[in-house]
Design a protein around this motif. Structure first.
Motif, short mmCIF file in Angstrom:
data_model
loop_
_atom_site.label_atom_id
_atom_site.label_comp_id
_atom_site.label_asym_id
_atom_site.label_seq_id
_atom_site.Cartn_x
_atom_site.Cartn_y
_atom_site.Cartn_z
N ILE A 51 64.51 147.54 -19.07
CA ILE A 51 65.57 146.59 -19.42
C ILE A 51 65.39 145.09 -18.93
CG2 ILE A 51 67.23 149.07 -18.96
CD1 ILE A 51 67.52 147.17 -15.92
N HIS A 52 66.75 145.15 -18.74
CA HIS A 52 67.14 142.81 -18.70
C HIS A 52 67.69 142.51 -18.08
CE1 HIS A 52 63.29 141.64 -22.02
NE2 HIS A 52 64.08 143.05 -22.63
N HIS A 53 67.99 143.46 -17.84
CA HIS A 53 69.61 142.93 -17.14
C HIS A 53 69.50 143.86 -15.42
CE1 HIS A 53 70.03 140.87 -20.11
NE2 HIS A 53 70.72 140.19 -19.59
N ILE A 54 69.73 143.69 -14.27
CA ILE A 54 69.63 144.18 -13.22
C ILE A 54 71.45 144.14 -12.65
CG2 ILE A 54 69.21 145.29 -11.50
CD1 ILE A 54 66.56 144.33 -12.47
N PRO A 55 73.19 144.65 -12.81
CA PRO A 55 73.92 144.31 -11.98
C PRO A 55 73.10 144.72 -10.24
CG PRO A 55 74.43 145.99 -13.59
CD PRO A 55 72.78 145.50 -13.31
N ILE A 56 73.86 143.63 -9.21
CA ILE A 56 73.64 143.92 -8.56
C ILE A 56 75.78 143.74 -8.06
CG2 ILE A 56 73.03 142.53 -6.57
CD1 ILE A 56 71.18 142.37 -8.57
N THR A 57 75.53 144.86 -6.92
CA THR A 57 77.20 145.41 -6.61
C THR A 57 76.44 145.97 -5.06
OG1 THR A 57 75.69 147.73 -6.51
CG2 THR A 57 77.55 146.79 -8.18
N LEU A 58 78.13 145.62 -4.41
CA LEU A 58 77.94 145.67 -2.96
C LEU A 58 79.16 147.12 -2.73
CD1 LEU A 58 76.73 145.39 0.29
CD2 LEU A 58 78.73 143.25 -0.19
N ALA A 59 79.03 148.06 -2.41
CA ALA A 59 79.34 148.86 -2.07
C ALA A 59 80.61 149.62 -3.21
CB ALA A 59 81.24 148.77 -0.89
N GLY A 60 79.89 149.18 -4.52
CA GLY A 60 80.49 149.77 -6.15
C GLY A 60 80.66 148.17 -6.67
N LYS A 61 81.37 147.63 -5.87
CA LYS A 61 82.14 145.87 -5.84
C LYS A 61 80.73 145.38 -7.09
CE LYS A 61 84.91 141.92 -5.40
NZ LYS A 61 85.15 141.24 -4.15
N LEU A 62 81.05 144.58 -8.03
CA LEU A 62 80.29 143.46 -9.23
C LEU A 62 80.08 141.95 -8.27
CD1 LEU A 62 78.02 142.60 -11.67
CD2 LEU A 62 80.25 142.32 -12.68
N GLU A 63 78.43 142.07 -7.39
CA GLU A 63 78.63 140.76 -6.82
C GLU A 63 77.29 139.63 -7.78
OE1 GLU A 63 79.64 139.97 -3.16
OE2 GLU A 63 80.45 142.03 -3.50
N GLY A 64 76.98 139.95 -8.69
CA GLY A 64 76.24 139.23 -9.45
C GLY A 64 75.29 139.68 -10.24
N ILE A 65 74.29 139.64 -10.83
CA ILE A 65 73.66 139.94 -12.05
C ILE A 65 72.10 138.93 -11.78
CG2 ILE A 65 74.10 138.69 -14.00
CD1 ILE A 65 74.22 141.31 -15.96
N VAL A 66 70.93 140.01 -12.33
CA VAL A 66 69.55 139.45 -12.20
C VAL A 66 68.75 139.77 -13.37
CG1 VAL A 66 67.62 139.34 -11.18
CG2 VAL A 66 69.25 139.07 -9.90
N SER A 67 68.74 138.56 -14.50
CA SER A 67 68.05 138.64 -15.39
C SER A 67 66.47 139.05 -15.22
CB SER A 67 69.12 137.55 -16.50
OG SER A 67 68.38 136.81 -16.35
N LYS A 68 66.11 139.49 -16.35
CA LYS A 68 64.57 139.33 -16.49
C LYS A 68 63.74 137.77 -16.68
CE LYS A 68 60.69 141.71 -18.01
NZ LYS A 68 60.24 142.80 -19.10
N SER A 69 64.96 137.25 -17.46
CA SER A 69 64.26 135.55 -16.90
C SER A 69 64.68 134.33 -15.47
CB SER A 69 65.56 135.02 -18.44
OG SER A 69 65.22 135.35 -19.29
N ASP A 70 65.04 135.67 -14.72
CA ASP A 70 65.86 134.96 -13.84
C ASP A 70 64.68 135.20 -12.95
OD1 ASP A 70 68.49 134.33 -13.89
OD2 ASP A 70 69.05 135.86 -13.30
N TYR A 71 64.54 136.70 -13.33
CA TYR A 71 62.81 137.02 -12.42
C TYR A 71 62.26 136.34 -12.52
CZ TYR A 71 59.05 140.25 -11.42
OH TYR A 71 58.07 140.95 -11.31
N LEU A 72 61.36 136.31 -13.61
CA LEU A 72 60.11 135.30 -14.04
C LEU A 72 60.42 133.69 -13.50
CD1 LEU A 72 60.16 136.72 -18.25
CD2 LEU A 72 58.83 137.63 -15.73
#
Length: 160
Positions: A51-72
């Motif tokens: 996959i190319h996008h990972i949602p970042i959540t805290l207690a089910g609430k969306l906090e942000g997203i990490v893309s594969k581009s961010d990681y690379l």
């Protein structure tokens, strides 16, 4: 010698209605991380789940997203030596995804229309849009979801 280019003809109209809700084509199986997860955890998901996008959540609430581009971008290229690899391993395990995640992201509701997602994608800023119901993450729509839906449409027939 002259060669005529094949002509491409669509014999039926594609059935995807862009006025339908995004919930019809969004990805519902999500791989999420918490803001305190290591970047190494994100790397494992990118590598194993394709996959190319990972949602970042805290207690089910969306906090942000990490893309594969961010990681690379965080990885910063090639490793030339064993010393570089050790330093990279330390970085991957000691930095967390909240260091690289995008926080100011567009969000849609499950009832939002597909054409609204298309308009956001046309701006070429995002390639994934989290779908939230209130504060709860319920899905993700990506450019891949739209292309995949069109490609799998059994009513669309192409002939040369």
């Amino acid at each position: 010698m002259y060669h005529e280019k094949p002509k491409f003809v669509i014999t039926k109209l594609i059935k995807m209605n862009i006025l339908n809700p995004v919930s019809e084509i969004m990805s519902k199986t999500l791989y999420t991380l918490s803001p305190s997860s290591s970047i190494a955890d994100a790397a494992k998901i990118f590598q194993s789940k394709r996959i190319h996008h990972i949602p970042i959540t805290l207690a089910g609430k969306l906090e942000g997203i990490v893309s594969k581009s961010d990681y690379l971008f965080f990885r910063r290229g090639f490793l030339d030596s064993q010393e570089d690899e050790k330093i990279e391993e330390i970085r991957m395990n000691n930095y967390t995804v909240d260091h690289i995640m995008t926080k100011g992201i567009a969000k849609l509701e499950p009832t939002s229309k597909i054409n609204v997602a298309l308009e956001l994608f046309k701006e070429n800023i995002f390639h994934a849009i989290p779908i939230v119901d209130g504060d709860e993450l319920v899905g993700l729509i990506t450019t891949y979801d739209i292309v995949n839906h069109l490609a799998e449409d059994k009513e669309a027939i192409a002939e040369y």
